[in-house]
Design an enzyme around this catalytic site. Structure first.
Site, PDB file in Angstrom:
ATOM      1  CB  ALA A   1      -0.912   0.001   1.224  1.00 33.14           C
ATOM      2  CB  SER A   2       0.593   4.291   0.524  1.00 34.96           C
ATOM      3  OG  SER A   2       0.879   5.656   0.471  1.00 34.96           O
ATOM      4  CB  THR A   3       5.336   5.108   1.070  1.00 33.00           C
ATOM      5  OG1 THR A   3       4.911   4.751   2.388  1.00 33.00           O
ATOM      6  CG2 THR A   3       4.882   6.521   0.763  1.00 33.00           C
TER       7      THR A   3
ATOM      8  CB  VAL B   1       4.983   5.065  -4.455  1.00 35.96           C
ATOM      9  CG1 VAL B   1       6.195   5.593  -5.218  1.00 35.96           C
ATOM     10  CG2 VAL B   1       4.319   6.172  -3.659  1.00 35.96           C
TER      11      VAL B   1
END
Length: 287
Positions: free
Chosen positions: A95-97, A122
């Site tokens: 998830a995300s970073t 990302v």
């Protein structure tokens, strides 16, 4: 939702992790300002009979910051964690970073990965949109400052949840607040409050900023495991083109663009579709 928290040492470094539920294992690589205490979206997976393993990534929680010197080193620790738990294969969610770590892991250890899911992640070199944002993020989330920032956010949320949500939510979305509010579900207020209660940056976010500078084009091109890419079209943290970039390099991947209100895919109207698609994808490739 009961969870067990533990840690193990390898090469003089420590990796903290949590395990929730029983069943087919999922390795969940959390986003920024989080840790093994991550909760958003995990309850649905546990309810469907999955076991969710959440390591605190490098510099987060009680995990040693030294393992974040390279993605190669960080991912070697995740593999050692699976070895420690005597798990041959996992479903991988990033998830995300946590995206760069997930991409590297799926690329270099395909024999250990059943499926790979990118959640608002990302996937290419990421930069703050403005110099002011870059300076603020490095100052506000510096290891010697962030503790006080997050304590203030948590206290603000408990004191005035409506005002806190109105102040913070627009940072996650490209939509105006009134539209965000219309798309909010009743449970979101509680989940948002719980999220802010456990958020900390420690050294982890600065490590993320360094790791997100590098291109992972080669790794994306080499991913061969079944892949699902899920992203909100209204995400203000990680632009939609990160999902499109990953889809362009992982030819067999399925791209699901959702009209949820923002970066937090597990909140708001449309989050049910996210949960249904993810669980359906995992079930399809489970033993």
């Amino acid at each position: 939702m009961e969870r067990g928290i533990a840690s193990f040492s390898y090469s003089d470094n420590t990796l903290e992790y949590s395990i929730t539920g029983e069943g087919d294992p999922i390795l969940y690589l959390h986003g920024g300002h989080s840790s093994c205490l991550e909760q958003l979206g995990l309850e649905e997976l546990v309810d469907q009979g999955y076991s969710v393993i959440v390591p605190s990534r490098a510099g987060y929680g009680h995990t040693s910051k030294k393992i974040g010197r390279t993605l190669e080193k960080a991912c070697s620790f995740y593999i050692e964690l699976l070895n420690e738990l005597q798990i041959d294969q996992v479903h991988l969610i990033a998830a995300s970073t946590g995206g760069p770590s997930g991409i590297y892991l799926a690329s270099h250890y395909p024999e250990r990965i059943k499926t790979f899911t990118l959640q608002g992640a990302v996937t290419k070199p990421w930069k703050e949109n403005r110099l002011r944002d870059a300076v603020l993020s490095r100052c506000l989330f510096h290891p010697y400052v962030e503790k006080f920032i997050w304590k203030g956010v948590s206290s603000f949320t408990r004191f005035s949840p409506d005002l806190a949500f109105k102040t913070i939510a627009p940072a996650y979305s490209k939509l105006p607040y009134e539209e965000i509010k219309q798309r909010t579900l009743a449970r979101d207020w509680y989940l948002f409050d719980r999220m802010t209660e456990f958020q900390r940056s420690r050294h982890g976010f600065l490590i993320d900023l360094q790791q997100m500078k590098h291109s992972l084009e080669h790794e994306l091109d080499s991913i061969s495991v079944p892949t699902l890419i899920v992203h909100s079209i209204n995400d203000a943290i990680v632009p939609l083109d990160h999902a499109e970039y990953a889809k362009g390099h992982i030819q067999s991947a399925k791209l699901l663009c959702l009209d949820t209100w923002g970066h937090l895919l597990c909140l708001g109207k449309g989050s049910e579709q996210h949960a249904d698609e993810l669980i359906g994808f995992l079930n399809q490739h489970s033993a």
